[in-house]
Write an enzyme that holds these catalytic residues in place. Sequence first.
Site, mmCIF file in Angstrom:
data_model
loop_
_atom_site.group_PDB
_atom_site.id
_atom_site.type_symbol
_atom_site.label_atom_id
_atom_site.label_comp_id
_atom_site.label_asym_id
_atom_site.label_seq_id
_atom_site.Cartn_x
_atom_site.Cartn_y
_atom_site.Cartn_z
ATOM 1 C CG ASP A 259 6.416 20.571 10.536
ATOM 2 O OD1 ASP A 259 5.858 19.465 10.354
ATOM 3 O OD2 ASP A 259 7.213 20.758 11.469
ATOM 4 C CB CYS B 136 -4.775 6.460 10.441
ATOM 5 S SG CYS B 136 -5.304 4.856 9.919
ATOM 6 C CG ASP C 178 2.527 1.456 9.342
ATOM 7 O OD1 ASP C 178 2.183 2.361 10.113
ATOM 8 O OD2 ASP C 178 2.705 1.640 8.117
ATOM 9 N NE ARG D 287 -7.247 4.524 5.352
ATOM 10 C CZ ARG D 287 -6.247 4.879 6.161
ATOM 11 N NH1 ARG D 287 -6.415 4.892 7.455
ATOM 12 N NH2 ARG D 287 -5.081 5.248 5.662
ATOM 13 C CE LYS E 210 -1.888 1.838 4.021
ATOM 14 N NZ LYS E 210 -1.549 3.246 4.063
ATOM 15 C CG ASN E 211 2.460 2.693 3.505
ATOM 16 O OD1 ASN E 211 1.284 2.985 3.293
ATOM 17 N ND2 ASN E 211 2.956 2.549 4.734
ATOM 18 N NE ARG F 84 -0.003 10.308 9.970
ATOM 19 C CZ ARG F 84 -0.282 9.220 9.277
ATOM 20 N NH1 ARG F 84 -1.478 8.716 9.284
ATOM 21 N NH2 ARG F 84 0.636 8.624 8.562
HETATM 22 C C1 UD1 Z 1 4.156 6.897 6.286
HETATM 23 C C2 UD1 Z 1 3.261 5.689 6.068
HETATM 24 C C3 UD1 Z 1 2.642 5.225 7.375
HETATM 25 C C4 UD1 Z 1 3.732 4.988 8.415
HETATM 26 C C5 UD1 Z 1 4.669 6.201 8.528
HETATM 27 C C6 UD1 Z 1 5.873 5.937 9.414
HETATM 28 C C7 UD1 Z 1 2.454 5.997 3.806
HETATM 29 C C8 UD1 Z 1 1.281 6.252 2.919
HETATM 30 N N1 UD1 Z 1 2.215 6.046 5.131
HETATM 31 O O1 UD1 Z 1 3.322 7.940 6.796
HETATM 32 O O2 UD1 Z 1 1.927 4.029 7.136
HETATM 33 O O3 UD1 Z 1 3.130 4.753 9.662
HETATM 34 O O4 UD1 Z 1 5.176 6.554 7.223
HETATM 35 O O5 UD1 Z 1 6.603 4.855 8.962
HETATM 36 O O6 UD1 Z 1 3.540 5.717 3.340
HETATM 37 N N2 UD1 Z 1 5.989 14.614 10.782
HETATM 38 C C9 UD1 Z 1 6.057 15.955 11.118
HETATM 39 N N3 UD1 Z 1 6.003 16.870 10.095
HETATM 40 C C10 UD1 Z 1 5.873 16.492 8.785
HETATM 41 C C11 UD1 Z 1 5.805 15.113 8.469
HETATM 42 C C12 UD1 Z 1 5.870 14.195 9.498
HETATM 43 O O7 UD1 Z 1 6.188 16.336 12.283
HETATM 44 O O8 UD1 Z 1 5.838 17.374 7.912
HETATM 45 C C13 UD1 Z 1 6.053 13.615 11.879
HETATM 46 C C14 UD1 Z 1 4.770 12.789 11.970
HETATM 47 O O9 UD1 Z 1 3.801 13.458 12.738
HETATM 48 C C15 UD1 Z 1 5.274 11.538 12.630
HETATM 49 C C16 UD1 Z 1 6.684 11.365 12.048
HETATM 50 O O10 UD1 Z 1 7.047 12.656 11.552
HETATM 51 O O11 UD1 Z 1 5.382 11.723 14.013
HETATM 52 C C17 UD1 Z 1 6.759 10.339 10.926
HETATM 53 O O12 UD1 Z 1 5.875 10.687 9.901
HETATM 54 P P1 UD1 Z 1 6.124 10.300 8.368
HETATM 55 O O13 UD1 Z 1 7.358 9.478 8.242
HETATM 56 O O14 UD1 Z 1 6.022 11.540 7.563
HETATM 57 O O15 UD1 Z 1 4.865 9.369 8.067
HETATM 58 P P2 UD1 Z 1 3.877 9.438 6.848
HETATM 59 O O16 UD1 Z 1 4.629 9.708 5.594
HETATM 60 O O17 UD1 Z 1 2.715 10.281 7.172
#
Ligand code: UD1
Length: 419
Positions: A125, A117, A306, A398, A22-23, A122
């Site tokens: 920034d 989710c 995950d 999902r 999925k990811n 999330r």
């Molecule tokens: C992706 C995966 C999700 C997985 C996660 C961590 C997909 C579609 N989803 O989510 O299944 O659980 O990686 O392996 O690939 N953060 C910030 N600012 C930002 C972006 C992230 O503070 O701009 C924080 C998030 O709140 C979180 C951490 O960074 O605490 C990790 O997030 P991130 O690696 O970005 O996860 P996703 O890409 O949303």
Amino acid sequence: MEKLIVNGGSRLCGLVKTVSAKNAVLPILAASVMSDGEITLLECPQITDVKVMLDILKRMGCDIHIEQNGSVKINSQSAYLSQVPQNISKELRSSIFMMGSILSKFKKAVVSYPGGCEIGLRPIDFHVKGLRALNVNIKEEDGYIFCDGSKMCGGFVHLDYPSVGATENIMMAATLIRGVTVINNAAKEPEIVDLANFINTLGGKIKGAGSDKIEITGVKKLHGGTYKCIGDRIFAGTMLLAGAMTKGELEIEGINYNYLQPLVSKLRESACKIDCFNDKIYMYCKNRLKAIRLTATMPYPGFPTDLQAPLMSSLTTADGTSIIVENLFETRFKHVPELIKMGAEITVKDRVAIVDGVSSLHSAEITAKDLRGGAALVLAALTAEGTTSINEINHIDRGYVSIEKTLNELGAKIKRITV
Ligand code: UD1
């Protein structure tokens, strides 16, 4: 509304074929918008998140065909809309990945704050900061993000944290622009490598994916191509855990075991026998699982967040006390109260959960609160005595294609009913 009715007590045995991740599929679908040719994505899983992403592409004007054999054909030449409709992007956090690919293609983008989710704040920034380093002018107003990329060019991006989504977004944004972009402290997940391989298959120039420094040299255009995404390590891991907690015997096919090393090492610690081959994992578990002293979620190659919830389910009936630390998301313990309804003994303090293994779980009426937490409840129900009813399974759909069908083929007794 649909729910799952699970009769616990079956031992899971047999062969599991892993589906495309999925990811990996979601950002690759987003990246397809950048291509001037036709993309064929082989074995594209028809999970709800993928359906929503395909819907977004259609509304942007892309031509989409889902073939009988599960392939999806995407033609983006007709895409005209540089905006992701708000009502639909609320359903899917991955719609935020559209920001990078739309910008790369149209040099402008309007997206709304993403959904997905509810597992913590999330924020986005890192995405915004990264795009600004590529000279994108970004304004946030009334829940919308307005991006002007008319002066976009390559740049240096240092990520404060190796965010998966931000790394992917910036990689895409940098694909069709002038100059070279370097992402420092990039995420190293296998799905990042898959996205880079996909873009390179279409004529992109991305080096270093899988390491913490990725270099993207902008190209003028991307052509079409055929691609098959990597296997889903989270699906494979969920199945391994289901096998382990039901004292089962499984062969998992279509997964590079290196991607699952963090889980495999935990399961071995928990007294499972596991053999890994090139694209296959064989698991055999005869006895009650042993507690695992400490598991802390980390960016790849650490233990994946995950799989935190499914692992916790398996530890509820393990022998002894296990500690789980959730480092990535603030509110990713929503499955805990539901597991407690089934007789689990779990104490949570901030980001730490202490799981005291009980001899067995019992049936209950429980509710899925998010995707992986929902899958964890299905695993718990497989071992529980009696019949467990799981509500709000739309969360589970999902990310898993008919989870009940996959598990029933291995000997589980699960029914999906409409209420
Ligand atoms: C992706 C995966 C999700 C997985 C996660 C961590 C997909 C579609 N989803 O989510 O299944 O659980 O990686 O392996 O690939 N953060 C910030 N600012 C930002 C972006 C992230 O503070 O701009 C924080 C998030 O709140 C979180 C951490 O960074 O605490 C990790 O997030 P991130 O690696 O970005 O996860 P996703 O890409 O949303």
